[in-house]
Scaffold this active site. Structure first.
Site, mmCIF file in Angstrom:
data_model
loop_
_atom_site.group_PDB
_atom_site.id
_atom_site.type_symbol
_atom_site.label_atom_id
_atom_site.label_comp_id
_atom_site.label_asym_id
_atom_site.label_seq_id
_atom_site.Cartn_x
_atom_site.Cartn_y
_atom_site.Cartn_z
ATOM 1 N N GLU A 78 3.653 -35.991 -22.299
ATOM 2 C CA GLU A 78 4.019 -34.459 -22.339
ATOM 3 C C GLU A 78 4.918 -34.132 -21.040
ATOM 4 O O GLU A 78 5.099 -34.822 -20.053
ATOM 5 C CB GLU A 78 2.814 -33.677 -21.943
ATOM 6 N N GLU A 88 5.808 -20.823 -20.678
ATOM 7 C CA GLU A 88 4.254 -20.922 -20.682
ATOM 8 C C GLU A 88 3.921 -20.130 -19.458
ATOM 9 O O GLU A 88 4.680 -19.895 -18.561
ATOM 10 C CB GLU A 88 4.069 -22.558 -20.234
#
EC number: 3.2.1.8
Length: 211
Positions: A106, A197
Site C-alpha cells: 500500500e 483520507e
C-alpha cells in the site's frame, strides 16, 4: 491506511541523493475508478467524467475514510491535480494513494496533511527530492490486517512532502524508483487514486485531477 490507529479499509536520518527529474509523461485523465471507502462518514460527492470530487467531514468521525478518483490500474506516469484542502486539527492526508498486487504493498505520496505525519511513527528510508521539494520517505509493515485481498501482511510506503502544497504535478516515477530500492515491486499495480483520507477532526477538500 493510517499507521498508528487500527487499520481499516481496502482500500514513514539517512539521506538519499536527489533523484534527477525525468521528462514528465502525463496520462490523459481517463478516470475510471471511484474510491469510496466509508464516504458516508462525511459528504462525498464526485463527477467521474470531470475528474472532480469533494469531501466534507465534521468532528466526531468514528472511523477511517478514504475517498477519491483515479484508475483501476495504477502506473508511474505523472499526475496533475489542484485542490482546496483544509484539515487543521484533523488526522488527514491529501495524497496519491494505491496498491501493488505483488509483493503486496500500500502506498502514499502525501502532498499535504493535517495534524499527523505518518513518518513520525514509521521506519525512515531517507529522503527523495521531487517536484520542487524534499519528501520524507518511510515504511511500515502491517501484519494480518485488511487489504485488497482480505486479511494479509503487507508493506506500506510513504513519501511525505516537506513543503506541502495543494496543487501541482506529482512525478510518481521518482517515488516508485526510490521505493524500489527498498523492496517496492514497481509493477503489477492495482488501483491508484488522488485521495483524501481522515480518521479524526473536521475538514474539507475539493479536488480536480487533470492528468
Amino acid at each position: 491506511m493510517k499507521v498508528t490507529a487500527a487499520f481499516a479499509g481496502l482500500l514513514v536520518t539517512a539521506f538519499a541523493a536527489p533523484v534527477p527529474e525525468p521528462v514528465l509523461v502525463s496520462r490523459s485523465a481517463g478516470i475510471n475508478y471511484v474510491q469510496n471507502y466509508n464516504g458516508n462518514l462525511g459528504d462525498f460527492t464526485y463527477d467521474e467524467s470531470a475528474g472532480t470530487f469533494s469531501m466534507y467531514w465534521e468532528d466526531g468521525v468514528s472511523s477511517d475514510f478514504v475517498v477519491g478518483l483515479g484508475w483501476t490500474t495504477g502506473s508511474s506516469k505523472a499526475i496533475t491535480y489542484s485542490a482546496e484542502y483544509s484539515a487543521s486539527g484533523s488526522s488527514s492526508y491529501l495524497a496519491v494513494y494505491g496498491w501493488v498486487n505483488y509483493p503486496q504493498a500500500e502506498y502514499y505520496i502525501v502532498e499535504d496533511y493535517g495534524d499527523y505525519n505518518p513518518c513520525s511513527s514509521a521506519t525512515s528510508l531517507g529522503t527523495v527530492y521531487s517536484d520542487g521539494s524534499t519528501y520524507q520517505v518511510c515504511t511500515d509493515t502491517r501484519t494480518n490486517e485488511p487489504s485488497i485481498t482480505g486479511t494479509s501482511t503487507f508493506t506500506q510506503y510513504f513519501s511525505v512532502r516537506e513543503s506541502t502544497r495543494t496543487s501541482g504535478t506529482v512525478t510518481v516515477a521518482n517515488h516508485f524508483n526510490f521505493w524500489a530500492q527498498h523492496g517496492f515491486g514497481n509493477s503489477d499495480f492495482n488501483y491508484q487514486v488522488m485521495a483524501v483520507e481522515a480518521w479524526s477532526g473536521a475538514g474539507s477538500a475539493s479536488v480536480t485531477i487533470s492528468s
